[in-house]
Design an enzyme around this catalytic site. Sequence first.
Site, short mmCIF file in Angstrom:
data_model
loop_
_atom_site.label_atom_id
_atom_site.label_comp_id
_atom_site.label_asym_id
_atom_site.label_seq_id
_atom_site.Cartn_x
_atom_site.Cartn_y
_atom_site.Cartn_z
N ASP A 79 0.88 -1.17 0.03
CA ASP A 79 0.03 0.18 0.02
C ASP A 79 0.81 1.30 -0.03
OD1 ASP A 79 0.82 -0.75 2.70
OD2 ASP A 79 -0.78 0.45 3.52
N GLU A 146 0.18 -1.49 5.49
CA GLU A 146 1.31 -0.79 6.38
C GLU A 146 0.70 0.20 6.81
OE1 GLU A 146 5.09 0.88 7.47
OE2 GLU A 146 3.67 1.48 5.89
#
Length: 480
Positions: A79, A146
């Site tokens: 991400d 994350e």
Amino acid sequence: MKPDNYPQRPAHLWEHFYQFTRIPRPSKQEAAVRQYLVDLAQQAGHPVRLDDAGNLVIYVPASPGREDRPTVIIQNHLDMVTVKTDDVEHDFTRDPLQLKVDDGWLGADRTTLGADNGLGCAASIALMTDPDVTHPPLELLFTVDEETGLGGALNLDASMLSGSLMLNLDTEDWNELYIGCAGGAGWQFARSFAEDPLRGDAECFRLNLRGLAGGHSGVQIHEQLGNAIKLLGECLRGLPGLRLGSIEVGVAHNVIPREGVVEFAVPAEVAGRLAEHLENARQRWLGYLPAADHGVELALQSVQLDSALDAVDSLRLLDLIAAFPHGAQAYSLEQPADLVDLSINLAILRLQRGELYVESSYRFFNEQQSLPLQHAVLALARAYDLEVTEDVGYPGWEPDFSSPLLEQGSAVHQHLFGARPAVKAIHAGLECGILKSKLPGVDTLSFGPTIRGAHSPSERLRIDTVEPFWRFLTELLADI
């Protein structure tokens, strides 16, 4: 489309990174980019595994003759932070990034670039697709979510992994090897305020603060960048009869807020000197904010408001903003002065129809050192009648200067570039701390090319650090 001067070498790495910039990948929406990786793995005939959290592992067999070498985990997160300036139309759930090359840096047009950690992901996949790379058995680990709380790593099914060595490619300064990272946690706060109708003599305004640099609340917290929540709170103090209607500042717990909007009402006699009051505040800020924030602007316009907090509660909220801690709280006694031991980020503040929401996160190397800060914040919450929700914390990665992998990496760097790398710890929440707690005994090293402005629209990747980063990665793997 690619800029005309888009980098070309190493070819596999740059092509994979370009594809990453075409595929939207906000936190919790990584399915499309994960499928891109699964398709590549299946085309190459490599097994893959997914866990319930959405983390992906691709199993790449060793190069011929390297089958007996230790298995290496190559770890990155899928991400990216999705932040843009307010003068560009961009939907991070749908639109590809618009790339640009400027004076040796690759960036995106008024949005985050996603080099954090897309460049590391691209390098990881290039290890699989580039036939010229020699490597031991690899487990390519791609975690999810994350940037909004390390959710993928926290919920990783560690049984998918067998490697005894791990390389994390998520740091942002080339020629540096990292052997430690901060842990962290945070809170969400809420309370309700009553709203009252506004009298006819009140004048209502919308104030936009913009032009701050913003940035990463870990690796940039020592730079003393302006916090839009703090500055908006300060510039509204001292206005007699102020009544707050709404506030909207901040995008994520790990981003220093760079812009925000507040709607408020003041008596007519105060409105006439409002512009002067705001310009005086802006001039004060220019006297101490870093140069990166000198584009700060305050834009005022008239609006219609039906109701707002009363003057007492409005001042109470401004007092909370003033009292809430933000920034570096302690520095390392052993490392260089820019290594922060303890910090806190006042990240998000929203007020809508009397409902207040505040979010803050803190980082530490030694969790015991954070206890007084935790006690202070929770005492503040009690004093201001805030309902508290604690976010799940994550462990740090204690530096290990005797790591065999560190020694091997330092020797490879010396061989390739004629100098030993700097050895550091980072005041940010790399997933290494969590992963090492799930994979006891795994020797770990983290490194990456140079990235600046991560988590902000000025995020950029220094192009000439990517090729030596790739040379180091591939030579280290060949040496294992």
